[in-house]
Write an enzyme that holds these catalytic residues in place. Structure first.
Site, PDB file in Angstrom:
ATOM      1  N   LYS A  77       0.821  -1.240   0.000  1.00  0.00           N
ATOM      2  CA  LYS A  77       0.000   0.000   0.000  1.00  0.00           C
ATOM      3  C   LYS A  77       0.846   1.277   0.000  1.00  0.00           C
ATOM      4  O   LYS A  77       1.899   1.333   0.624  1.00  0.00           O
ATOM      5  CB  LYS A  77      -0.940  -0.007   1.211  1.00  0.00           C
ATOM      6  CG  LYS A  77      -1.936   1.158   1.214  1.00  0.00           C
ATOM      7  CD  LYS A  77      -3.059   0.910   2.211  1.00  0.00           C
ATOM      8  CE  LYS A  77      -3.950   2.123   2.419  1.00  0.00           C
ATOM      9  NZ  LYS A  77      -4.558   2.673   1.212  1.00  0.00           N
ATOM     10  N   ASN A 192       1.727   6.775  -7.145  1.00  0.00           N
ATOM     11  CA  ASN A 192       0.274   6.938  -7.078  1.00  0.00           C
ATOM     12  C   ASN A 192      -0.088   8.371  -7.456  1.00  0.00           C
ATOM     13  O   ASN A 192       0.071   9.289  -6.663  1.00  0.00           O
ATOM     14  CB  ASN A 192      -0.225   6.597  -5.662  1.00  0.00           C
ATOM     15  CG  ASN A 192      -1.732   6.712  -5.544  1.00  0.00           C
ATOM     16  OD1 ASN A 192      -2.424   6.926  -6.538  1.00  0.00           O
ATOM     17  ND2 ASN A 192      -2.230   6.567  -4.330  1.00  0.00           N
ATOM     18  N   CYS A 195      -4.544  10.000  -6.390  1.00  0.00           N
ATOM     19  CA  CYS A 195      -5.145  10.348  -5.105  1.00  0.00           C
ATOM     20  C   CYS A 195      -5.684  11.777  -5.184  1.00  0.00           C
ATOM     21  O   CYS A 195      -4.984  12.674  -5.653  1.00  0.00           O
ATOM     22  CB  CYS A 195      -4.091  10.250  -4.017  1.00  0.00           C
ATOM     23  SG  CYS A 195      -4.627  10.934  -2.464  1.00  0.00           S
TER      24      CYS A 195
END
Ligand SMILES: Cc1cc2nc3c(=O)[nH]c(=O)nc-3n(C[C@H](O)[C@H](O)[C@H](O)COP(=O)(O)O)c2cc1C
Length: 356
Positions: A77, A192, A195
């Site tokens: 994660k 990422n 987000c």
């Protein structure tokens, strides 16, 4: 098939982090899930082209359990350069969507349902919590040390716009986080970019100029470690083409999609996830498969058009064996399942059986 989830949505993120994983991921059983032939992902041999994307695998205990159950491409994660608290409980709720979640339906908002039943779609809202780097670096090392031959473990990361930070400080945080992440020697890194509230537009991935800056600086920092960019659904094809033109020769691939954002309310109309800024949250699971598949097809088309070599990781709505094959047919170089795997710890095994 819906089974006991390895992430328990009736508990907080922290309770899951400390006590999880649950269900079959807690039974310690190691499945023999070798496949008759080997495959290649990012230039390395792998047992299969299937894994779990960034999110449900909160720490090394979760990653180890995923590896033991034959998910050959798990991603740890998303982590940050410093401590960041999780949003309040609940962080996962089931939502009521029949069929495809079109963008129009998402714009109109969704209603939660009672239980995690088929067709399985959920909303998730964590706020990208992170422990301090010393903690996740040590923990990630344990996760990757557990991988057997043909298993590759990725690490997802993102930069943080700490209060009052300038653009340059924000970029520096991306570079710092990338360096800390690369120090753990992951098989690949994933930035990422999907987000909310980190770019000048709603999602960072839609701010292509900024994505290019980040990708350049991160790539210069991490050297040979393969880099994937995690992207949401692009409505605008010209913008997607711009992203590919600006970054397609620089990065090793794209993971697509993250979630589709929608306002989520309880049946009585009350905001489902408590707290400011949480009326809208990301929806994932069965109903978003169309969007992931479409993005894979578009990336594959753009790769050909621009004569590039990047990999495409198909994510979104893979809840059964058929879904995996649909993504491979669409041209995905690997496929990952978050929601589907959370409620079916044997999904990798079932997919591998279908390869025989
Ligand atoms: C519980 C949960 C946590 C997630 N956390 C992250 C995250 O930290 N970083 C990220 O890039 N995506 C995160 N995601 C998004 C998933 O990686 C994936 O893109 C999305 O769920 C769509 O796949 P699915 O339909 O198989 O769930 C999370 C998803 C879930 C379900």
């Amino acid at each position: 098939m819906i089974k006991d989830a390895f992430y328990d949505p009736t508990k907080s993120y922290y309770d899951n982090y400390n006590e999880g994983p649950f269900g079959a991921f807690a039974d310690g059983e190691v499945l023999d899930t070798k496949t008759p032939k080997s495959y290649h992902f990012l230039g390395k041999e792998v047992n299969s082209l299937f894994g779990i994307p960034a999110g449900p695998l909160l720490n090394a205990k979760f990653v180890k359990a995923a590896l033991d159950k034959g998910f050959d491409l798990p991603i740890y994660k998303t982590v940050r350069s410093g401590v960041h608290e999780s949003h309040a409980y609940p962080n996962v709720l089931p939502v009521d969507v029949e069929g495809d979640l079109t963008l129009e339906m998402a714009d109109n908002g969704l209603i939660t349902k009672e239980d995690y039943t088929d067709p399985l779609s959920i909303t998730n809202s964590f706020g990208v919590p992170s422990y301090k780097p010393e903690v996740w670096q040590e923990d990630f090392s344990q996760a990757i040390n557990h991988a057997k031959n043909g298993q590759r473990v990725g690490l997802s990361f993102q930069g943080t716009k700490w209060p009052d930070a300038t653009l340059e400080q924000y970029l520096e945080d991306w570079v710092l986080t990338a360096r800390l992440a690369a120090e753990t020697k992951p098989d690949f890194l994933e930035a990422n970019l999907s987000c909310p509230n980190e770019g000048t537009t709603a999602l960072l991935c839609f701010d292509v100029d900024r994505v290019k800056l980040i990708a350049e600086r991160v790539k210069a920092e991490i050297g040979d470690t393969p880099l994937l960019l995690k992207i949401s659904y692009f409505k605008d094809n010209e913008l997607l083409e711009k992203l590919v033109k600006e970054t397609g020769a620089m990065v090793d691939g794209y993971s697509t999609i993250n979630t589709i954002s929608s306002a989520v309310r309880k049946p009585d109309g009350e905001q489902a996830l408590p707290g400011e800024g949480r009326l809208r949250s990301g929806v994932c699971g069965k109903s978003i498969k169309w969007a992931g598949l479409e993005m894979v097809e578009r990336f594959v088309g753009l790769r050909k058009k621009h004569n590039l070599n990047f990999s495409v990781v198909g994510v979104g709505g893979v809840v059964g064996v058929e879904d995996y094959h649909k993504y491979i047919e669409a041209g995905a170089d690997a496929v990952m399942s978050a929601t589907g795997a959370m409620w079916n710890p044997y999904l990798a095994k079932e997919i591998k059986q279908s390869l025989n």
